[in-house]
Design a protein around this motif. Sequence first.
Motif, PDB file in Angstrom:
ATOM      1  N   ALA A  25       0.830  -1.202   0.000  1.00  0.00           N
ATOM      2  CA  ALA A  25       0.000   0.000   0.000  1.00  0.00           C
ATOM      3  C   ALA A  25       0.866   1.255   0.000  1.00  0.00           C
ATOM      4  O   ALA A  25       0.539   2.254  -0.667  1.00  0.00           O
ATOM      5  N   VAL A  26       1.975   1.217   0.732  1.00  0.00           N
ATOM      6  CA  VAL A  26       2.899   2.355   0.762  1.00  0.00           C
ATOM      7  C   VAL A  26       3.567   2.520  -0.601  1.00  0.00           C
ATOM      8  O   VAL A  26       3.710   3.657  -1.097  1.00  0.00           O
ATOM      9  N   ILE A  27       3.964   1.425  -1.224  1.00  0.00           N
ATOM     10  CA  ILE A  27       4.581   1.490  -2.551  1.00  0.00           C
ATOM     11  C   ILE A  27       3.621   2.103  -3.564  1.00  0.00           C
ATOM     12  O   ILE A  27       3.999   2.973  -4.359  1.00  0.00           O
ATOM     13  N   LEU A  28       2.369   1.660  -3.538  1.00  0.00           N
ATOM     14  CA  LEU A  28       1.356   2.191  -4.458  1.00  0.00           C
ATOM     15  C   LEU A  28       1.153   3.683  -4.236  1.00  0.00           C
ATOM     16  O   LEU A  28       1.049   4.460  -5.189  1.00  0.00           O
ATOM     17  N   ASP A  38      11.017   4.305  -7.915  1.00  0.00           N
ATOM     18  CA  ASP A  38      11.830   3.102  -7.849  1.00  0.00           C
ATOM     19  C   ASP A  38      11.841   2.493  -6.452  1.00  0.00           C
ATOM     20  O   ASP A  38      12.714   1.697  -6.120  1.00  0.00           O
ATOM     21  N   LEU A  39      10.868   2.854  -5.606  1.00  0.00           N
ATOM     22  CA  LEU A  39      10.826   2.364  -4.233  1.00  0.00           C
ATOM     23  C   LEU A  39      10.738   0.843  -4.197  1.00  0.00           C
ATOM     24  O   LEU A  39      11.437   0.188  -3.418  1.00  0.00           O
ATOM     25  N   SER A  40       9.904   0.258  -5.025  1.00  0.00           N
ATOM     26  CA  SER A  40       9.733  -1.199  -5.034  1.00  0.00           C
ATOM     27  C   SER A  40      11.054  -1.892  -5.353  1.00  0.00           C
ATOM     28  O   SER A  40      11.427  -2.872  -4.697  1.00  0.00           O
ATOM     29  N   SER A  41      11.770  -1.387  -6.345  1.00  0.00           N
ATOM     30  CA  SER A  41      13.052  -1.972  -6.722  1.00  0.00           C
ATOM     31  C   SER A  41      14.078  -1.841  -5.605  1.00  0.00           C
ATOM     32  O   SER A  41      14.850  -2.776  -5.334  1.00  0.00           O
ATOM     33  N   LYS A  42      14.102  -0.687  -4.958  1.00  0.00           N
ATOM     34  CA  LYS A  42      15.033  -0.473  -3.854  1.00  0.00           C
ATOM     35  C   LYS A  42      14.762  -1.461  -2.720  1.00  0.00           C
ATOM     36  O   LYS A  42      15.694  -2.030  -2.141  1.00  0.00           O
ATOM     37  N   LEU A  43      13.501  -1.665  -2.409  1.00  0.00           N
ATOM     38  CA  LEU A  43      13.144  -2.597  -1.345  1.00  0.00           C
ATOM     39  C   LEU A  43      13.566  -4.022  -1.700  1.00  0.00           C
ATOM     40  O   LEU A  43      14.126  -4.741  -0.863  1.00  0.00           O
ATOM     41  N   ASP A  44      13.293  -4.417  -2.940  1.00  0.00           N
ATOM     42  CA  ASP A  44      13.649  -5.766  -3.372  1.00  0.00           C
ATOM     43  C   ASP A  44      15.158  -5.976  -3.322  1.00  0.00           C
ATOM     44  O   ASP A  44      15.640  -7.025  -2.873  1.00  0.00           O
ATOM     45  N   THR A  84       9.803   5.406   5.855  1.00  0.00           N
ATOM     46  CA  THR A  84      10.843   6.397   6.130  1.00  0.00           C
ATOM     47  C   THR A  84      11.222   7.160   4.862  1.00  0.00           C
ATOM     48  O   THR A  84      11.445   8.381   4.900  1.00  0.00           O
ATOM     49  N   THR A  85      11.267   6.466   3.736  1.00  0.00           N
ATOM     50  CA  THR A  85      11.581   7.122   2.467  1.00  0.00           C
ATOM     51  C   THR A  85      10.562   8.197   2.142  1.00  0.00           C
ATOM     52  O   THR A  85      10.915   9.295   1.674  1.00  0.00           O
ATOM     53  N   LEU A  86       9.295   7.921   2.395  1.00  0.00           N
ATOM     54  CA  LEU A  86       8.233   8.881   2.079  1.00  0.00           C
ATOM     55  C   LEU A  86       8.197  10.053   3.057  1.00  0.00           C
ATOM     56  O   LEU A  86       7.689  11.125   2.725  1.00  0.00           O
ATOM     57  N   LEU A  87       8.720   9.838   4.260  1.00  0.00           N
ATOM     58  CA  LEU A  87       8.621  10.880   5.287  1.00  0.00           C
ATOM     59  C   LEU A  87       9.943  11.612   5.513  1.00  0.00           C
ATOM     60  O   LEU A  87      10.025  12.457   6.409  1.00  0.00           O
TER      61      LEU A  87
END
Length: 212
Positions: A25-28, A38-44, A84-87
């Motif tokens: 939900a945060v990624i979306l 690129d948040l999803s890629s960074k997390l993976d 944390t990335t979003l905030l």
Amino acid sequence: MSAFLGPIHYWLYNKIKLQNNMVEAVILFAENKNVSNDLSSKLDNQYGTIDLRPLEEQIDISNIHGWLQECVSTVEYRLAYAVTTLLKKDSQKKEDSENSSKNLEELKEIFRTLGEKESGLNKDATVSEAYKCLNDTLLDGMPCDHANVLVSQEDHEIVWKRSLCVHERYWSEVGGEINNYYILREEYIKGLLAQANITFEKLDETTSRIAK
């Protein structure tokens, strides 16, 4: 393989998947807001992924506890890093600070809505059923961590206390603020209880109460 697995393993795995729903939900949200494409890629790349196949199809049967602990750590890091990335904000820039505050408010709404969606409780739910729902949904480390302790239980209210925070080290390691986790967790809990006519209250930093 399933003969080696008990209900507690499936119970924990389901909670891992529910926390992964928070991450998704945060990624979306990040993608829709064009905050971090690129948040999803960074997390993976940094923390790995959560395989959503049935538990018995993937778990290392020779190391059940270790495998589940790794999944817990993975989804904890992913949630901490994503939020944390979003905030993140530069205290010297007013615009960044305002955007961070706005993102937090929107994330609170997202978590509350997700809680409502995943609840399963209705207006006839008892306090005991609501407490079970919280325990069945919220990921608080491994069962052996005993992160929460029941303080009192009555027909109309239940009080429990957090004996230790199993989340803080993940948030600290990604440079985040653990307070943001608990802010979003509280909204998620309110969502879980929204249809049950049951109230949630923090009595202090570690003690919580639900009542009807």
